[in-house]
Every structure is written in C-alpha cells, then in structure tokens.
Write a protein that holds these residues in place. Sequence first.
Motif: not given
Length: 684
Positions: A403-410
């Motif tokens: 939902p945030l539109g970021i990678s899992i690591e980020h």
Amino acid sequence: MSWRIAVDIGGTFTDLVAWNQDGGALVRSKVLTVPDDPVAGVAQAIDHAALHLPDATEFVHGSTIAINAVLEERGARTALITTRGFRDVLEMGRKSRPDMYNLFFRPRTCPVPRGLRLEVGERMAHTGEALTPLDPGEVDAAIAALPADVEAVAVCLLHSYANPEHEQRVAASLREQRPELYVSASTDLSREAKEYERTCTAVVNAYVGPLVAGYVGRLRAHLTDRQCSAPLLITQSNGGVMTAEVAEREPVRTMESGPAAGVTGAAWIGRPLDFGDLIAFDMGGTSAKACVIAGGVPEVAAEYHIGGRVSGLPVQVPFLEIVEVGAGGGSVAHLDAGGGLRVGPRSAGSIPGPAAYGRGGVEPTITDANVVAGRIDPDYFLGGEMRLDAGLAHAALARIAEPLGISIEHCANAVIRIADTIMAEAIRAVTVERGRDPRDFTLVAYGGAGPVHATSLAAELQIPRVLIPAGPGTFAAYGMLVTDLRHDLARTLTGVLDSIDPTTVANRFNELEHEASAYVRSRLEGGREASIRFVRRVDLRYVGQFHPLTMTVSGDVDSDFAAVTARRFHVAHAERYGHSAPEELVEVGALRVTAIADVRKPPAEQTSAAESGGGRVSVSRRVLYGDGRWRSAAVHRRDQLRVGDTVAGPAVIDDPASSVVIDEGDRATVMDGAHLLITVGAAA
C-alpha cells in the motif's frame, strides 16, 4: 548445591537466571510467556534450566501482571469508600491538561464508576484532630450497599495521612463484615498529603489486588508442590525486593518490578567498570524503558503515573524514574487512517507473536523488520532453539509495503527507523527534559531487542559509549539477583525550610528510620543479622509551586541544615529546569527514608564462557543499516569471544538471546565479566 533463582515474566518471554552460591556458576533460561497461565511459563523456564527446586535457597520474582491489568483495564470490580462530599475527587483529579495542544485530548478514565463510590460521615483536620466523629451506622450502611459482584474496596478518608484512626476502623469493619473482599486502605500505602493521588494509590492497589494475590498464591503452591522451601521474594518498583506476603497486600508496589530490576542490575555492573553515570535502556518484546543512573544511584520518583503522565493514574509509592514507550520487538507496524506508517504501541506478545515466530501471527512487527534487515539470524534465535521463518517476516511486511508503494526492504528500514525515533524520545525524556546531556552518559542496553537497536540510538543521541551486559536477553532477571531488601517510608511535613525547627526534622527522620528498620529486620530470612543502611530524602519546592524536587540529604540535621539544603536545592532546580530563584523562600513538603539490607549477590564481573575463549567465527552476512544501505557485516558468536577481543564494524555479534549490531566506525571490546563496551564512531 544452593541456588538463588530469579524469574521475570514479560509480555513475550519469561526469563530465568540462577546463581549457584557454592560454585559461582550462572544459569540462564528464556521461554515464551504463557499469558493465560503465567505460572506454567515459570515452570517451563525452571525445567528448561534443569534446576532442582529443593536446592533453591531463595526465589526472587517479578512480573508485568499488575501493570498489564491496569493498562488493559481488566482488574477487579472495585468500589471506594470516602469522606462525605469527596467521592468525586477521583474523577475530578487535578483538572490539569497535560497535553494542552492536543485538540482531541481526552481525560483519563475514572477506574471506579460513581455508583460504586460511597461516602461516610466523618472528618479529620490536616492536623490530625477529629472534627467529626466516625459514624459506625453509616459505615455499616455503606458496606451493606456494596453490590455482590464487587471484588475489592479501597478506603481513603480526608486527611487520614495525619491521623489514620477513622480509615483503619472502616477497613477493619469491611474485613469483618465482608471477608471475601480485597480491602485496601490508603494509609497502609501512603502517609502523604494530596487527596487525589492518595485515593488513586488505594484504588489501583485494590484494583489489581485480587489478581496479583491470586497469582502469587498459585506460584507459592506450585513451588511447594515441587518441594521448594525457599522464601519467595517479589521485586518492587523502587529497585528493592519485598516478601510475597507484602506483595499480596501492596501489589501497587510491583507495577514496574521487572524494569526496576534491570536498572538495579545496570547500576551493579557499572560500579566495577567505573561507569557511574548510565542510561539503563531495556527493550523487550512489548515495550522499551529508559532510566538514568547518576553517580551509581538510579533516579527515584516519589510519584509515578501508571500508563504515562498524560493519561495515566498517579500513585504515591516510590518508583524508579522509568519512562516507558510502546516499542518492543513484538510491537505491530500498521497504517493509520491517513495511510501513514505507525509502529506500536500494540504488541503481538507471545501469542501469536511476530509473524516470523510461525505461531499464527500475520501482522508485521519490529522483530520481523529486523529479520528482513539481516540484524537477527533466523537460525540462531534463542541460540538456535527457536528457528524463525524469514519468509513469513517478508510476507508480513509486504502487507504494509505494497500500500505504501515501497520495497519490503525499504519498509523494514522505515519500521526500524520509526521505532528508533520513539525510543530515542524515551531517552530524551529522562535526560534532556531533565536538564541532562546524554553525551555525558554511557548507554546500558539489554532486553532481547535492546542490543539490536543500541548503537543506532546512541549515534542519534550522540552518546559516545554503549555497554552490553553479559546475558542481555535475561538481564532483568539477573538484576533481581542483585536487588536488596528495601522499604520506603514518607511523612508529610510542610512549612518554610528556614522556619522549621531542625530538631523536628531530625526527630521525624529518626522515627521513620526506626519504623523502616523494624520492617526490614522482620523480613530477614531466618532472623539473620544484617547491617541496614538508610537514605534520607526531602521534598522541596519554591513557595507557590506545586511539583517538588526530591533531594537526598546526608549527615546530621543541625543548625546549618536549612542553609545547606536550600543552596543544594537552588543548584538542583537550575539543573532540572534551567533556572533558579535563590531569593525566593523554599518550602518543605515531605520527608522520606529508605532502609536497605544487603543480600548476597553474584559478582558483578561474573565468570562466563567468553573468558575461556574457543576461537572466533569468521563469516559474514548482509545487514541493512539505518542509512538504508546494505553492508557485508562480519558475524561473531558472543560465547566465542575472549576478554580483550575487539570487533570493528560493520559487524554483528550474535548472542543466544539477542544480537548486537555494530555500525561502520563503531568498535566493540570484550570487558571483564564478558560485558561488551562499544565506542560509537558516529557519536565521536
């Protein structure tokens, strides 16, 4: 063999440390807490450590049962009996607005509904003179009016601190007519002024009383069934221990028992290392706590708010000045109504626990973020006894990363950074907000998650050194083994400092010391002799102020007492608040005495496996650091490092119950006793 055993029940794990007084060995154990039956968790920790309970000479215990009951509002159904005209004191409080700029601020919930707040005819003056006699008929009527489903009753009458006669008569009638009720009289807990705070103290004690007394009784029965005849001692929030019988009567004193023991342990190991000024930082599975240790002595608060100063309830029993925030390994990361990332305060606890535990949890937690970031080795969690599932940790973080539109690591790094920010505020609250510079202190980090976050917190706050004690994951339980038998007493004494007769002050101190000494000696096991030392404190404020500063005073009370104490107060006021007013009159609010009897303790420089060596592990793994960059970090096993070894960052030192993350530019050295001292490069 003769063992002193200490067990600490946390929200996620139950920790045990036992000391063999004959051979000097330490045994540690860590198992998941059993929320529905904490005694079962204690039994599992004992069995895991392979201890033979008949060999125990002392059993020291602390738990979060009391404070969790208050925070989760699941204590006993409680009533209040008070002086006519004063039943709404509990609800009105101080009419203060601690969060004044919050448009959505809600006052704290009153723990006793108005229908259960009953009044009796009587009146004491603040001098202790009976202005209106106690009406026994009204007492009987109030007791008869108590509903059948009430489990506990608090009694707090006006000015009973000055003369407890009426209050004690009401309490005695309650115990005689309704013996099934848990009865808590305010003067059994506090002999200080401030009606609202004293009422809260009595109510909170009654509210948690049946739960704590029931638990302590079940634990004693379990120990007896296993042929353990050792005395059961319970750790107090003031950094001391008391007998189980006292804990059953005064459970309000156990609210911060585990965290207080950890602070005591930090002060104990700091002394031989010549670290007198410390910040004790404990990050477990549910929350993180911070407390200042100045000159080797933990800071004590005369009044404490259970649940925080903004929304918590004030209690008038001594607590260590611990600031707690809802950021532990199990704290859940989630998106708020506006789509923003939040961490905590809700925790996954031990059931279901973080997603990586593989026990049914699906929500992402700080532990899951640390697994994804490579800070925790899934194959070496609890020394390899409990394997974590990195795939489940990734899947849990994906729930908020997408939902945030970021990678899992980020996303993992964002969760860690937010958690660090929350915990840094707790450290600032006990340092900067109290006029202290954190750069003057050494951060002592413990708890299962404390060493994982310690160096990044130190870098943010420019703290130059981090001390990771041996056995950090069970360190609060270790602290219980070095906690002394302690009793605190206080009496209200008001007046301008210059006008109070020093003889009166000396006599009051002597009376308090005599009473506290008698209490401590009566609790010494087997009537053993022990030297008792006393600490004297006095509450001081400028005339017109409400909140006092509590200061330690030393030496005899002589003709110079007022002048010397006033000068020290002006200095302390300037240090705490940034200003002082030497031309203003100083007022006394209360006198306090602490009586302390030492217990036999394991050495602060306890021998450990690290001192015998065993070779160094030479492997590496990718670790995501706070700047968002992955680095190849050298991996070491803590039990294979020798005293004197140094480890330069980037590196990770895997401990059986934690992980020590060392950033680039940091350097860790193994000290005597297998403690790690980390020099933080970013703080230089």
